[in-house]
Scaffold this motif. Structure first.
Motif, PDB file in Angstrom:
ATOM      1  N   VAL A   1     -20.638  13.539 -54.462  1.00 25.54           N
ATOM      2  CA  VAL A   1     -20.012  12.518 -53.626  1.00 25.54           C
ATOM      3  C   VAL A   1     -18.777  11.940 -54.321  1.00 25.54           C
ATOM      4  O   VAL A   1     -17.706  11.814 -53.736  1.00 25.54           O
ATOM      5  CB  VAL A   1     -21.018  11.395 -53.294  1.00 25.54           C
ATOM      6  CG1 VAL A   1     -20.333  10.257 -52.560  1.00 25.54           C
ATOM      7  CG2 VAL A   1     -22.163  11.948 -52.467  1.00 25.54           C
ATOM      8  N   PHE A   2     -18.956  11.639 -55.618  1.00 26.10           N
ATOM      9  CA  PHE A   2     -17.849  11.071 -56.376  1.00 26.10           C
ATOM     10  C   PHE A   2     -16.641  12.005 -56.388  1.00 26.10           C
ATOM     11  O   PHE A   2     -15.509  11.607 -56.121  1.00 26.10           O
ATOM     12  CB  PHE A   2     -18.292  10.771 -57.810  1.00 26.10           C
ATOM     13  CG  PHE A   2     -17.165  10.436 -58.728  1.00 26.10           C
ATOM     14  CD1 PHE A   2     -16.553   9.186 -58.660  1.00 26.10           C
ATOM     15  CD2 PHE A   2     -16.673  11.358 -59.640  1.00 26.10           C
ATOM     16  CE1 PHE A   2     -15.501   8.881 -59.493  1.00 26.10           C
ATOM     17  CE2 PHE A   2     -15.626  11.056 -60.470  1.00 26.10           C
ATOM     18  CZ  PHE A   2     -15.031   9.806 -60.402  1.00 26.10           C
ATOM     19  N   PHE A   3     -16.916  13.276 -56.638  1.00 28.78           N
ATOM     20  CA  PHE A   3     -15.826  14.240 -56.716  1.00 28.78           C
ATOM     21  C   PHE A   3     -15.105  14.375 -55.380  1.00 28.78           C
ATOM     22  O   PHE A   3     -13.886  14.476 -55.309  1.00 28.78           O
ATOM     23  CB  PHE A   3     -16.349  15.609 -57.141  1.00 28.78           C
ATOM     24  CG  PHE A   3     -15.990  15.928 -58.549  1.00 28.78           C
ATOM     25  CD1 PHE A   3     -14.702  16.312 -58.860  1.00 28.78           C
ATOM     26  CD2 PHE A   3     -16.913  15.817 -59.563  1.00 28.78           C
ATOM     27  CE1 PHE A   3     -14.352  16.588 -60.158  1.00 28.78           C
ATOM     28  CE2 PHE A   3     -16.571  16.080 -60.864  1.00 28.78           C
ATOM     29  CZ  PHE A   3     -15.287  16.467 -61.169  1.00 28.78           C
ATOM     30  N   LEU A   4     -15.877  14.368 -54.308  1.00 27.57           N
ATOM     31  CA  LEU A   4     -15.260  14.550 -52.999  1.00 27.57           C
ATOM     32  C   LEU A   4     -14.401  13.352 -52.631  1.00 27.57           C
ATOM     33  O   LEU A   4     -13.379  13.493 -51.962  1.00 27.57           O
ATOM     34  CB  LEU A   4     -16.323  14.801 -51.926  1.00 27.57           C
ATOM     35  CG  LEU A   4     -17.007  16.154 -52.068  1.00 27.57           C
ATOM     36  CD1 LEU A   4     -17.958  16.396 -50.922  1.00 27.57           C
ATOM     37  CD2 LEU A   4     -15.995  17.282 -52.153  1.00 27.57           C
ATOM     38  N   ILE A   5     -14.812  12.164 -53.091  1.00 27.60           N
ATOM     39  CA  ILE A   5     -13.984  10.990 -52.806  1.00 27.60           C
ATOM     40  C   ILE A   5     -12.735  11.008 -53.692  1.00 27.60           C
ATOM     41  O   ILE A   5     -11.624  10.775 -53.241  1.00 27.60           O
ATOM     42  CB  ILE A   5     -14.787   9.692 -53.031  1.00 27.60           C
ATOM     43  CG1 ILE A   5     -15.897   9.600 -51.983  1.00 27.60           C
ATOM     44  CG2 ILE A   5     -13.883   8.469 -52.946  1.00 27.60           C
ATOM     45  CD1 ILE A   5     -16.892   8.506 -52.236  1.00 27.60           C
TER      46      ILE A   5
END
Lengths: 270, 358
Positions: B330-334
């Protein structure tokens, strides 16, 4: 309009008929978008199709490009009657087009976008492509050379590796023209090439359209709303209104046609 | 020798079109190849091969395959696990039916069989797009797993319903079966990765790749330009499935040795490979590798950290691991929706100007 261009246009030698549309009628369900229209496009000319919004100009262009198949009427291209064609076969016939709302491939670079214009000429087999050997590499380099000529011609050398999505509107329009030119078409269709441009961009684009016509001898059919541009650029003009043809001839003839004036200035239609 | 392109003038279109236009990149690429082929095989041990390197290489092939279909041609697929199963069962049947033929040929044939199956399941893509196509490929996933479970012919009527790879050799070196050495497993996977990545790069930079990307970016314009959507989409399905099939064949025969279809090639596998290409970067060869490395390495690193370093109980660590991997995704995609490949590209761009960014 200055007199010099008048003389220049009068002097131009128009070739034989490249495309002829005979009694075209196109319906969408109950709506008749095009009603029994006939006209021709001659080799080497710039042919404009004008008319108020909803007149059926874009439908007409789609009939010419083979994207729509009219219910009635015949399309003759290079002296032969053209049957129904698949959209992807049209490019091979020598017809290329640009779109009203730019239809470039946003994820690809300018160079790759223009290279797609030559896809229908690429013949290298799958294995050769997979191994990047022989025909595939040779073809790539040959076509790249052709594409670079067009890049030079349209003066977009500095952006050739830029992703298209990052370009401003005016340049996108130019890249789209480049992609259509890369196909080396006999007939080039331009759907509102100057829509949304400022005066300077319009002047640039007009110059490119004239140069394309002049240097490559490409026949051009275009739709445009800017009357000044249309009258300056085109050799002959077709005027449409409510799916009918209400005028056809040189810019001057069309300008003085009472029906055309009515359509543009507005009178009550009964 | 800094990271610069200034002064490195290209004088032919051939030079300009090469994969690594910057000299330092080229040098780094050859250095990686030399290390991978000539040094790693001599130092690799069982733990590294089984936990990290071999799965990374095998999933990199699957990610390349799915990236061709989804990243380059824009056709979403959730059937990767099913297609990997086709590769695995195809290589199993070939290995047991024709034991005298070389395993490398079997693996390639398994890829070919998967390509045919992929084209069949790709046919709906001519009519449906996006989420609807994803659902159609999901059907492929469940159907294929069901098929390999239900028809005993596929697992040679074995009592357990499992398939088990017999020992096969290449140049006298066992590459499948229980006696395989770590170096042999590693080398055969590396060989396939190297060749297939090179093929993927060649296909995506040339005519076929442009057709795929044109269909992905704007299918109507692509058609007007002269791209036949039928052949473009189906060729993407064929090539992609070939890659995925080879990866499934390697996963079963070289890495797992024995497999049960629902467990090894279930829907989880489809999602795993999809996460790899989303995190790595859609439409990027490098991204396929980066995504595969991330998804294979992250659990291993976390496990070592939590269990080895902090002394947590293994089951607690295993659950935490899942949560952390999820949160990281999730962090990477944001932070970078275009994946690690874009992050890498940005770094390189910065590096090109460093230390004078203005």
């Amino acid at each position: 309009m200055n007199t010099q261009t008048d003389i220049a246009i009068a002097d131009r030698q128009l070739g034989g008929t490249l495309m002829e549309l005979r009694n075209i009628t196109l319906r969408f369900g109950g709506v008749e978008a095009i009603k029994n229209i006939s006209f021709d496009i001659r080799e080497g000319e710039i042919r404009a199709i004008i008319g108020p919004n909803g007149a059926g100009k874009s439908s007409m262009l789609n009939v010419i490009s083979g994207f729509y198949v009219p219910q009635e009427g015949e399309v003759w291209f290079r002296g032969e009657r053209r049957g129904p064609v698949k959209p992807y076969e049209v490019a091979r016939l020598g017809i290329a087009r640009t779109f009203q709302n730019i239809a470039l491939f946003d994820g690809m670079s300018v160079l790759d976008n223009i290279m797609t214009g030559r896809l229908h000429r690429m013949k290298a087999g799958f294995l050769s492509q997979a191994l990047w050997w022989g025909p595939a590499e040779r073809e790539e380099i040959e076509n790249r050379a052709q594409v670079e000529r067009i890049i030079d011609f349209l003066e977009i050398q500095n952006i050739r590796k830029t992703p298209v999505g990052r370009l401003p509107y005016g340049l996108k329009k130019r890249v789209e023209l480049a992609r259509a030119l890369a196909a080396e078409p006999q007939l080039l269709l331009l759907d509102e090439p100057m829509a949304g441009m400022n005066v300077e961009e319009k002047e640039d684009m007009s110059r490119f359209v004239l140069d394309v016509n002049d240097e490559f001898g490409t026949t051009i059919a275009l739709i445009e709303h800017d009357m000044g541009v249309v009258m300056d650029l085109s050799d002959r003009v077709v005027v449409m209104d409510y799916g009918r043809k209400i005028g056809d001839g040189s810019p001057d003839e069309v300008r003085n046609n009472q029906e055309v004036i009515d359509a543009y200035l507005g009178v009550a239609h009964d | 020798m800094l990271y610069r392109e200034a002064g490195d003038f290209k004088t032919s279109y051939r030079d300009d079109g090469q994969t690594f236009p910057i000299r330092l990149d080229r040098v780094a690429y050859y250095a990686v190849l030399i290390v991978a082929f000539l040094i790693v095989p001599f130092v690799i041990n069982d733990y590294w091969a089984n936990a990290v390197v071999v799965p990374f290489l095998i999933y990199a092939i699957a990610a390349l395959g799915l990236n061709i279909l989804t990243g380059y041609a824009g056709q979403v697929s959730l059937g990767t696990g099913g297609f990997m199963a086709v590769g695995a069962y195809a290589v199993y049947k070939l290995m047991t039916t024709f034991p005298e033929i070389n395993i490398i040929i079997h693996i390639l044939l398994a890829g070919g069989i998967t390509a045919i199956v992929g084209v069949l399941f790709g046919l709906p893509s001519l009519r449906i797009k996006g989420f609807y196509l994803a659902v159609a490929t999901l059907a492929a996933q469940f159907f294929l797993v069901w098929l390999f479970n239900k028809v005993p012919w596929f697992y040679n009527y074995s009592a357990s319903g499992q398939i088990t790879a017999p020992t096969r050799t290449v140049f006298g070196l066992a590459v499948t079966g229980p006696s395989t050495s770590a170096a042999a497993k590693y080398l055969i996977c590396l060989l396939f990765v190297f060749i297939l990545a090179w093929v993927a790069r060649n296909l995506t930079r040339g005519t076929l790749g442009r057709k795929w990307m044109a269909i992905r970016d704007m299918d109507i314009a692509a058609e007007i330009i002269g791209v036949n959507p039928l052949s473009a989409k189906l060729s993407a399905f064929a090539v992609s499935s070939f890659f995925v099939g080879v990866s499934g064949a390697l996963l079963f025969s070289v890495y797992l040795g024995a497999a049960e279809v629902g467990e090894a090639f279930g829907i989880n596998k489809s999602f795993l490979v999809l996460f790899m290409i989303i995190i790595g970067g859609l439409g990027s060869i490098f991204g396929s590798f980066a995504g595969a490395a991330f998804m294979v390495l992250m659990p291993v690193v976390l496990k070592n950290l939590l269990v080895g370093q902090f002394g947590w109980a293994t089951d607690l660590a295993a659950h935490f691991e899942l949560m952390i991997v999820g949160a990281l995704i999730v962090f990477f995609l944001i932070a970078e929706p275009h994946g690690l490949a874009r992050l890498w590209a940005l770094t390189k761009e910065k590096l090109r100007l460093w230390p004078f960014p203005h």
